[in-house]
Scaffold this active site. Sequence first.
Site, PDB file in Angstrom:
ATOM      1  N   CYS A   1       5.662  -0.198   7.033  1.00 46.83           N
ATOM      2  CA  CYS A   1       5.335   0.981   6.222  1.00 46.83           C
ATOM      3  C   CYS A   1       6.550   1.325   5.373  1.00 46.83           C
ATOM      4  O   CYS A   1       7.674   1.298   5.865  1.00 46.83           O
ATOM      5  CB  CYS A   1       4.992   2.140   7.158  1.00 46.83           C
ATOM      6  SG  CYS A   1       4.588   3.665   6.292  1.00 46.83           S
ATOM      7  N   LEU A   2       6.325   1.659   4.116  1.00 45.49           N
ATOM      8  CA  LEU A   2       7.438   2.007   3.231  1.00 45.49           C
ATOM      9  C   LEU A   2       8.162   3.271   3.706  1.00 45.49           C
ATOM     10  O   LEU A   2       9.311   3.495   3.354  1.00 45.49           O
ATOM     11  CB  LEU A   2       6.953   2.184   1.787  1.00 45.49           C
ATOM     12  CG  LEU A   2       6.452   0.905   1.098  1.00 45.49           C
ATOM     13  CD1 LEU A   2       5.932   1.223  -0.300  1.00 45.49           C
ATOM     14  CD2 LEU A   2       7.535  -0.160   1.034  1.00 45.49           C
TER      15      LEU A   2
ATOM     16  N   HIS B   1      -2.484   7.799   6.741  1.00 44.61           N
ATOM     17  CA  HIS B   1      -1.457   8.628   6.095  1.00 44.61           C
ATOM     18  C   HIS B   1      -2.067   9.919   5.553  1.00 44.61           C
ATOM     19  O   HIS B   1      -1.465  10.989   5.650  1.00 44.61           O
ATOM     20  CB  HIS B   1      -0.803   7.885   4.919  1.00 44.61           C
ATOM     21  CG  HIS B   1       0.330   6.985   5.303  1.00 44.61           C
ATOM     22  ND1 HIS B   1       1.443   7.436   5.964  1.00 44.61           N
ATOM     23  CD2 HIS B   1       0.529   5.657   5.104  1.00 44.61           C
ATOM     24  CE1 HIS B   1       2.291   6.421   6.156  1.00 44.61           C
ATOM     25  NE2 HIS B   1       1.762   5.328   5.641  1.00 44.61           N
TER      26      HIS B   1
ATOM     27  N   HIS C   1      -4.614   1.774   7.435  1.00 48.22           N
ATOM     28  CA  HIS C   1      -3.241   2.299   7.552  1.00 48.22           C
ATOM     29  C   HIS C   1      -3.017   3.445   6.549  1.00 48.22           C
ATOM     30  O   HIS C   1      -2.502   4.508   6.907  1.00 48.22           O
ATOM     31  CB  HIS C   1      -2.261   1.141   7.312  1.00 48.22           C
ATOM     32  CG  HIS C   1      -0.811   1.516   7.267  1.00 48.22           C
ATOM     33  ND1 HIS C   1       0.110   1.032   8.166  1.00 48.22           N
ATOM     34  CD2 HIS C   1      -0.119   2.311   6.406  1.00 48.22           C
ATOM     35  CE1 HIS C   1       1.308   1.530   7.862  1.00 48.22           C
ATOM     36  NE2 HIS C   1       1.196   2.308   6.801  1.00 48.22           N
ATOM     37  N   GLU C   2      -3.441   3.216   5.292  1.00 47.79           N
ATOM     38  CA  GLU C   2      -3.214   4.235   4.252  1.00 47.79           C
ATOM     39  C   GLU C   2      -4.100   5.460   4.468  1.00 47.79           C
ATOM     40  O   GLU C   2      -3.676   6.593   4.210  1.00 47.79           O
ATOM     41  CB  GLU C   2      -3.441   3.658   2.850  1.00 47.79           C
ATOM     42  CG  GLU C   2      -2.595   2.447   2.488  1.00 47.79           C
ATOM     43  CD  GLU C   2      -1.111   2.611   2.733  1.00 47.79           C
ATOM     44  OE1 GLU C   2      -0.614   3.748   2.680  1.00 47.79           O
ATOM     45  OE2 GLU C   2      -0.451   1.590   3.002  1.00 47.79           O
TER      46      GLU C   2
ATOM     47  N   GLY D   1       0.829  -1.202   0.000  1.00 47.03           N
ATOM     48  CA  GLY D   1       0.000   0.000   0.000  1.00 47.03           C
ATOM     49  C   GLY D   1       0.861   1.248   0.000  1.00 47.03           C
ATOM     50  O   GLY D   1       2.003   1.225   0.471  1.00 47.03           O
TER      51      GLY D   1
ATOM     52  N   GLN E   1       2.884   9.977   1.204  1.00 47.83           N
ATOM     53  CA  GLN E   1       4.230   9.387   1.308  1.00 47.83           C
ATOM     54  C   GLN E   1       5.142   9.784   0.150  1.00 47.83           C
ATOM     55  O   GLN E   1       6.353   9.627   0.237  1.00 47.83           O
ATOM     56  CB  GLN E   1       4.130   7.863   1.360  1.00 47.83           C
ATOM     57  CG  GLN E   1       3.472   7.352   2.634  1.00 47.83           C
ATOM     58  CD  GLN E   1       3.334   5.843   2.587  1.00 47.83           C
ATOM     59  OE1 GLN E   1       2.365   5.327   2.054  1.00 47.83           O
ATOM     60  NE2 GLN E   1       4.316   5.137   3.110  1.00 47.83           N
TER      61      GLN E   1
END
Length: 174
Positions: free
Chosen positions: A92-93, A138, A134-135, A46, A51
């Site tokens: 997470c990236l 963000h 989660h996204e 994701g 991000q």
Amino acid sequence: MATLTILRYPDPRLHKIARPVAVVDARIRQLVDDMLETMREADGVGLAATQVDVHEQVIVIDTSQQRDQPLVLINPELVWRSDERVIHEEGCLSVPAIFEKVQRHAEVTVAALDREGQRFERRVEGLTAVCVQHEMDHLLGKVFVEYLSPLKRERIRIKMNKRTREELQERQQA
Ligand code: NI
């Protein structure tokens, strides 16, 4: 398509609040395609526009085994949340190599626009439900480590800053 640079925690830009997309046009479709490529390249499931330092409400997710079923969420809203919760070890990236347990709703129904600007609703569970929540965090400027204790979060912040410094030194020596 192009790969985009992923902001790394604790970059303050990760805490910006994304605004709704006014119109799903060629610019947004390009962003979606670039985000999909960036997510795949980074081997993530994701990615939120926040991000990649674009503060508009765009998310891409792909939790399929073959990474061939992208879910594009533009201006997403949760219209239903299960009472049941699950605890999942999240990564997470923007916080590479850190995995921590976070509690989320087990199932949610998300309403959003797709890549063509069409409105749809999708009920999701399991990893996809965790990912959607989660996204969406963000887009509100929230990174998953903010669910952890201040002590744990501080340790992660120090670790991330140290790693970024080391990578910078390696690059300068190369
Ligand atoms: Ni993330």
